[in-house]
Design a protein around this motif. Structure first.
Motif, PDB file in Angstrom:
ATOM      1  N   MET A 148       0.837  -1.205   0.000  1.00  0.00           N
ATOM      2  CA  MET A 148       0.000   0.000   0.000  1.00  0.00           C
ATOM      3  C   MET A 148       0.867   1.249   0.000  1.00  0.00           C
ATOM      4  SD  MET A 148      -2.847  -1.311   2.777  1.00  0.00           S
ATOM      5  CE  MET A 148      -3.270   0.336   3.234  1.00  0.00           C
ATOM      6  N   ARG A 149       0.514   2.203  -0.841  1.00  0.00           N
ATOM      7  CA  ARG A 149       1.196   3.504  -0.903  1.00  0.00           C
ATOM      8  C   ARG A 149       0.342   4.503  -0.150  1.00  0.00           C
ATOM      9  NH1 ARG A 149       4.920   0.647  -1.830  1.00  0.00           N
ATOM     10  NH2 ARG A 149       5.607   0.073  -3.900  1.00  0.00           N
ATOM     11  N   LEU A 150       0.684   4.757   1.093  1.00  0.00           N
ATOM     12  CA  LEU A 150      -0.104   5.649   1.935  1.00  0.00           C
ATOM     13  C   LEU A 150       0.407   7.084   1.833  1.00  0.00           C
ATOM     14  CD1 LEU A 150      -0.307   3.399   5.122  1.00  0.00           C
ATOM     15  CD2 LEU A 150      -1.928   3.565   3.242  1.00  0.00           C
ATOM     16  N   PRO A 151      -0.496   8.065   1.866  1.00  0.00           N
ATOM     17  CA  PRO A 151      -0.066   9.460   1.767  1.00  0.00           C
ATOM     18  C   PRO A 151       0.533  10.003   3.065  1.00  0.00           C
ATOM     19  CG  PRO A 151      -2.439   9.340   1.988  1.00  0.00           C
ATOM     20  CD  PRO A 151      -1.943   7.928   1.860  1.00  0.00           C
ATOM     21  N   ASN A 152       0.313   9.322   4.162  1.00  0.00           N
ATOM     22  CA  ASN A 152       0.837   9.779   5.455  1.00  0.00           C
ATOM     23  C   ASN A 152       1.142   8.581   6.349  1.00  0.00           C
ATOM     24  OD1 ASN A 152      -2.394  10.173   5.543  1.00  0.00           O
ATOM     25  ND2 ASN A 152      -1.682   9.490   7.542  1.00  0.00           N
ATOM     26  N   ARG A 153       1.909   8.867   7.393  1.00  0.00           N
ATOM     27  CA  ARG A 153       2.222   7.822   8.380  1.00  0.00           C
ATOM     28  C   ARG A 153       1.006   7.607   9.276  1.00  0.00           C
ATOM     29  NH1 ARG A 153       7.044   6.169   9.152  1.00  0.00           N
ATOM     30  NH2 ARG A 153       6.849   5.943  11.389  1.00  0.00           N
ATOM     31  N   THR A 154       0.902   6.413   9.851  1.00  0.00           N
ATOM     32  CA  THR A 154      -0.227   6.099  10.721  1.00  0.00           C
ATOM     33  C   THR A 154       0.167   5.069  11.769  1.00  0.00           C
ATOM     34  OG1 THR A 154      -2.578   5.535  10.724  1.00  0.00           O
ATOM     35  CG2 THR A 154      -1.160   4.251   9.277  1.00  0.00           C
ATOM     36  N   LYS A 155      -0.618   4.997  12.824  1.00  0.00           N
ATOM     37  CA  LYS A 155      -0.418   4.015  13.888  1.00  0.00           C
ATOM     38  C   LYS A 155      -1.615   3.069  13.929  1.00  0.00           C
ATOM     39  CE  LYS A 155       2.060   6.985  17.187  1.00  0.00           C
ATOM     40  NZ  LYS A 155       1.945   7.565  18.552  1.00  0.00           N
ATOM     41  N   ARG A 184       5.759  -4.612   7.117  1.00  0.00           N
ATOM     42  CA  ARG A 184       6.964  -4.052   6.524  1.00  0.00           C
ATOM     43  C   ARG A 184       6.687  -2.709   5.866  1.00  0.00           C
ATOM     44  NH1 ARG A 184       8.511  -7.362   9.383  1.00  0.00           N
ATOM     45  NH2 ARG A 184       9.849  -9.133   9.000  1.00  0.00           N
ATOM     46  N   ASN A 185       5.476  -2.200   6.031  1.00  0.00           N
ATOM     47  CA  ASN A 185       5.148  -0.901   5.445  1.00  0.00           C
ATOM     48  C   ASN A 185       5.733   0.181   6.344  1.00  0.00           C
ATOM     49  OD1 ASN A 185       3.843   1.554   4.675  1.00  0.00           O
ATOM     50  ND2 ASN A 185       2.309   0.316   3.613  1.00  0.00           N
ATOM     51  N   PRO A 186       6.665   0.988   5.833  1.00  0.00           N
ATOM     52  CA  PRO A 186       7.331   1.985   6.671  1.00  0.00           C
ATOM     53  C   PRO A 186       6.412   3.094   7.162  1.00  0.00           C
ATOM     54  CG  PRO A 186       7.941   2.273   4.378  1.00  0.00           C
ATOM     55  CD  PRO A 186       7.143   1.002   4.454  1.00  0.00           C
ATOM     56  N   LYS A 187       5.228   3.216   6.576  1.00  0.00           N
ATOM     57  CA  LYS A 187       4.306   4.256   7.012  1.00  0.00           C
ATOM     58  C   LYS A 187       3.279   3.756   8.026  1.00  0.00           C
ATOM     59  CE  LYS A 187       4.809   7.532   3.333  1.00  0.00           C
ATOM     60  NZ  LYS A 187       4.097   8.483   2.480  1.00  0.00           N
ATOM     61  N   VAL A 239       0.930  10.922  14.280  1.00  0.00           N
ATOM     62  CA  VAL A 239       1.704  10.633  13.066  1.00  0.00           C
ATOM     63  C   VAL A 239       0.831  10.601  11.832  1.00  0.00           C
ATOM     64  CG1 VAL A 239       3.445   9.310  14.289  1.00  0.00           C
ATOM     65  CG2 VAL A 239       1.516   8.123  13.266  1.00  0.00           C
ATOM     66  N   SER A 240      -0.483  10.699  11.981  1.00  0.00           N
ATOM     67  CA  SER A 240      -1.345  10.574  10.822  1.00  0.00           C
ATOM     68  C   SER A 240      -1.662  11.932  10.194  1.00  0.00           C
ATOM     69  CB  SER A 240      -2.642   9.833  11.180  1.00  0.00           C
ATOM     70  OG  SER A 240      -3.336  10.510  12.190  1.00  0.00           O
ATOM     71  N   THR A 241      -0.692  12.834  10.244  1.00  0.00           N
ATOM     72  CA  THR A 241      -0.825  14.109   9.532  1.00  0.00           C
ATOM     73  C   THR A 241       0.249  14.158   8.458  1.00  0.00           C
ATOM     74  OG1 THR A 241       0.660  15.238  11.054  1.00  0.00           O
ATOM     75  CG2 THR A 241      -1.692  15.322  11.559  1.00  0.00           C
ATOM     76  N   PRO A 242      -0.022  14.825   7.346  1.00  0.00           N
ATOM     77  CA  PRO A 242       1.000  14.888   6.286  1.00  0.00           C
ATOM     78  C   PRO A 242       2.312  15.480   6.768  1.00  0.00           C
ATOM     79  CG  PRO A 242      -1.132  15.633   5.468  1.00  0.00           C
ATOM     80  CD  PRO A 242      -1.282  15.429   6.967  1.00  0.00           C
ATOM     81  N   GLU A 243       2.289  16.404   7.721  1.00  0.00           N
ATOM     82  CA  GLU A 243       3.513  17.019   8.218  1.00  0.00           C
ATOM     83  C   GLU A 243       4.451  15.986   8.848  1.00  0.00           C
ATOM     84  OE1 GLU A 243       0.357  19.869   7.811  1.00  0.00           O
ATOM     85  OE2 GLU A 243       0.446  18.122   9.087  1.00  0.00           O
ATOM     86  N   ALA A 244       3.923  14.890   9.328  1.00  0.00           N
ATOM     87  CA  ALA A 244       4.747  13.870   9.967  1.00  0.00           C
ATOM     88  C   ALA A 244       5.695  13.210   8.969  1.00  0.00           C
ATOM     89  CB  ALA A 244       3.864  12.802  10.625  1.00  0.00           C
ATOM     90  N   ASP A 245       5.411  13.344   7.693  1.00  0.00           N
ATOM     91  CA  ASP A 245       6.272  12.746   6.669  1.00  0.00           C
ATOM     92  C   ASP A 245       7.427  13.655   6.270  1.00  0.00           C
ATOM     93  OD1 ASP A 245       3.642  11.022   4.878  1.00  0.00           O
ATOM     94  OD2 ASP A 245       4.830  10.432   6.590  1.00  0.00           O
ATOM     95  N   VAL A 246       7.419  14.866   6.733  1.00  0.00           N
ATOM     96  CA  VAL A 246       8.467  15.816   6.379  1.00  0.00           C
ATOM     97  C   VAL A 246       9.731  15.483   7.171  1.00  0.00           C
ATOM     98  CG1 VAL A 246       9.149  18.240   6.398  1.00  0.00           C
ATOM     99  CG2 VAL A 246       6.787  17.609   5.850  1.00  0.00           C
ATOM    100  N   ALA A 247      10.837  15.353   6.458  1.00  0.00           N
ATOM    101  CA  ALA A 247      12.119  15.072   7.138  1.00  0.00           C
ATOM    102  C   ALA A 247      12.509  16.283   7.974  1.00  0.00           C
ATOM    103  CB  ALA A 247      13.193  14.763   6.107  1.00  0.00           C
ATOM    104  N   ARG A 248      12.926  16.009   9.169  1.00  0.00           N
ATOM    105  CA  ARG A 248      13.336  17.090  10.073  1.00  0.00           C
ATOM    106  C   ARG A 248      14.835  16.985  10.312  1.00  0.00           C
ATOM    107  NH1 ARG A 248       8.370  18.992  11.305  1.00  0.00           N
ATOM    108  NH2 ARG A 248       6.766  17.486  11.678  1.00  0.00           N
ATOM    109  N   PRO A 249      15.511  18.158  10.406  1.00  0.00           N
ATOM    110  CA  PRO A 249      16.957  18.146  10.629  1.00  0.00           C
ATOM    111  C   PRO A 249      17.321  17.587  11.989  1.00  0.00           C
ATOM    112  CG  PRO A 249      16.128  20.410  10.447  1.00  0.00           C
ATOM    113  CD  PRO A 249      14.970  19.486  10.261  1.00  0.00           C
TER     114      PRO A 249
END
Length: 135
Positions: A72-79, A101-104, A125-135
């Motif tokens: 599955m190609r999910l648009p955001n991370r989820t729990k 094995r789905n990383p999201k 984690v189920s918001t699109p912002e959670a997928d943004v890489a943070r420094p």
């Protein structure tokens, strides 16, 4: 179908009951996709199994289901939290967690509802912002 899906604040609750079969696992995918479309995101999910009488499927089915979930190609991370109400439910839920094995998708199995809900609500984690890489 032996489940009800109820949106709550912060997650979707799926209450399982009766006898769970492979057809139920197949049916729940489009039901959850439809819920995600209404919400505009893939929601976190709480599975409870208080009314489950039996899980009528071979463990190989759980493996096949995990392969579908991994693709599955999910648009955001989820729990996904599962509250195991019996040793059989615990075994199946733990197997699904181990096969993920789905990383999201982050999955955990709990003995009680309260810690499962707290985990789902801690850091959304189920918001699109959670997928943004943070420094």
């Amino acid at each position: 179908m032996p489940y009800t899906i109820t949106p709550t604040e912060g997650f979707v609750h799926i209450a399982w009951h009766g006898v769970i079969t492979v057809q139920d696992l197949i049916q729940i995918a489009p039901d959850l996709a439809q819920m995600g479309q209404r919400l505009g995101r893939v929601p976190s999910v709480l599975h409870t199994f208080d009314g489950v009488e039996e899980i009528d499927m071979e463990p190989l089915i759980a493996y096949r289901q995990s392969l579908r979930r991994n693709d599955m190609r999910l648009p955001n991370r989820t729990k996904v939290a599962s509250v195991a109400s019996s040793p059989t439910v615990f075994a199946y839920a733990r197997m699904m967690e181990a096969l993920n094995r789905n990383p999201k998708i982050e999955m955990r199995v709990f003995d009680e509802r309260e810690p499962a809900v707290a985990w789902l609500l801690a850091g959304d984690v189920s918001t699109p912002e959670a997928d943004v890489a943070r420094p």
